[in-house]
Enzyme design. Structure first.
Site, short mmCIF file in Angstrom:
data_model
loop_
_atom_site.label_atom_id
_atom_site.label_comp_id
_atom_site.label_asym_id
_atom_site.label_seq_id
_atom_site.Cartn_x
_atom_site.Cartn_y
_atom_site.Cartn_z
N LYS A 1 0.88 9.86 5.90
CA LYS A 1 1.03 8.46 6.29
C LYS A 1 2.34 7.86 5.77
O LYS A 1 2.46 6.64 5.64
CB LYS A 1 -0.18 7.66 5.79
N LYS B 1 0.86 -1.18 0.00
CA LYS B 1 0.00 0.00 0.00
C LYS B 1 0.90 1.23 0.00
O LYS B 1 1.68 1.45 0.93
CB LYS B 1 -0.92 0.02 1.22
N ARG C 1 -11.09 9.19 1.20
CA ARG C 1 -11.06 9.79 2.54
C ARG C 1 -12.29 10.65 2.77
O ARG C 1 -12.76 10.77 3.90
CB ARG C 1 -9.75 10.56 2.74
N SER D 1 -10.12 5.18 -5.38
CA SER D 1 -11.09 6.24 -5.66
C SER D 1 -10.58 7.27 -6.66
O SER D 1 -11.34 7.73 -7.53
CB SER D 1 -11.46 6.94 -4.35
N TYR E 1 -14.85 0.20 -7.80
CA TYR E 1 -16.15 0.84 -7.67
C TYR E 1 -16.96 0.69 -8.95
O TYR E 1 -18.16 0.98 -8.95
CB TYR E 1 -15.97 2.32 -7.31
N LYS F 1 -2.13 -1.65 -3.87
CA LYS F 1 -2.99 -0.46 -3.77
C LYS F 1 -2.12 0.78 -3.79
O LYS F 1 -1.18 0.87 -2.99
CB LYS F 1 -3.81 -0.51 -2.48
#
Length: 337
Positions: free
Chosen positions: A229, A206, A216, A286, A325, A260
């Site tokens: 992060k 990730k 988010r 996303s 999605y 990811k």
């Protein structure tokens, strides 16, 4: 007999790549990769309440759903042949704290959704995210102590949360936090609790990516996040480090591996599949989804064709499936004769 050899025959040594492309039937006959509904996992967002379908502005066509509506969505997915859904909660801000303690509540939103979906649609797979970011007041995936995301305490909490999610009926635990040692800790905790059949889909690589923004917003952490992060996600520049990270997850007992984001990391998908031979999945995140939707809405691209082309690219890169999605939209298109 007349010799019809020409310049191109001499140049190519009589090898012509277009022979296999000359007709629809030959193209179908030699097609190397195929996208099917069996390759799709549908991520959905859960919110408290009843009867709620709340459109996400940054993700056109994607909604936050209350548990009852998530059950309806799971039924739709199952009817289309989609094998599994992945659930992500957007809980009340009042329930979020520094340690993400509500992740350990047996009746929290993600566990409510799992129970309801498995009761109504028992034959669809439910994959649950066990990271703490939907539950923390600071938006990080772990416990924040004196400005640092503490690894070991976070791993202990995540392992406990994984057991609670398995108790609720989760089929696959998907830890997305990127803490060191979490796969082994979760495996030990699941087995000690009698959940030997519950799998682990590791977010093995990730990356600290800019593609996560709309997600988010969807889970309500965008405005909460303090800092970034980068101390626990992988640097986008580091492919070899990513494979080393995945290797540790394999050793610790991961059943499946995830990359990811997806499209910008197809090389990592291929390297992981070649290195380990485990099922490999990509998460078409996303930001990837929204780019396609926005460009299609402006008439700049053929949205359906680009969607299917990107999904096929994951298959070509060695992926066994894709979290996307687009799952329902793609499944409907693939069902057409």
């Amino acid at each position: 007999m007349n010799d019809s050899t020409n310049l191109v025959d001499r140049i190519t040594g009589h090898r012509r790549m277009r022979r296999n492309r000359k007709a629809d039937w030959t193209r179908r006959l030699v097609q190397e990769n195929r996208l099917t509904v069996d390759d799709l996992i549908w991520p959905i967002f859960i919110v408290p309440g009843n009867g709620i379908i709340d459109p996400i502005e940054a993700m056109p066509g994607v909604n936050r759903m209350s548990v009852d509506k998530a059950v309806e969505a799971a039924k739709e997915a199952a009817d289309l042949g989609i094998p599994a859904i992945a659930t992500f909660p957007n809980i009340d801000v009042a329930l979020r704290d520094e340690t993400g303690s509500h992740s350990l509540a047996p009746d929290n939103l993600i566990n409510q959704a799992t129970r309801a979906i498995k009761k109504a649609v028992p034959h669809i797979g439910v994959i649950t995210d066990v990271a703490l970011d939907p539950f923390t007041s600071h938006g990080h995936d772990g416990i924040l102590r004196d400005g640092e995301i503490v690894n070991d305490e976070t791993v202990e909490a995540i392992a406990r949360a994984a057991v609670i999610q398995a108790n609720a009926g989760s089929d696959i635990i998907a830890p997305s936090d990127m803490m060191d040692g979490r796969i082994g800790a979760i495996r030990e905790a699941l087995d000690a609790s009698g959940h030997q059949s519950v799998g682990i889909m590791s977010y093995a690589t990730k990356f600290a990516s800019a593609f996560y923004g709309p997600y988010r917003e969807a889970i309500g952490t965008g405005g909460l996040l303090k800092g970034d992060k980068k101390t626990y996600y992988i640097d986008p520049a580091n492919g070899t480090e990513a494979i080393r990270d995945a290797a540790l997850d394999v050793e610790e007992g991961a059943d499946m591996l995830m990359v990811k984001p997806g499209l910008a990391y197809l090389d990592i998908c291929w390297r992981m599949k070649e290195a380990f031979g485990l099922p490999v999945f990509a998460y078409q995140v996303s930001g990837e989804y929204t780019q396609i939707k926005a460009a299609a809405a402006n008439g700049w691209i053929d949205g359906e064709r680009v969607m299917l082309e990107t999904l096929l690219a994951f298959k070509r890169a060695g992926c066994d499936g894709i979290l996307t999605y687009f799952a329902v939209e793609a499944a409907k298109l693939l069902a057409k004769p």
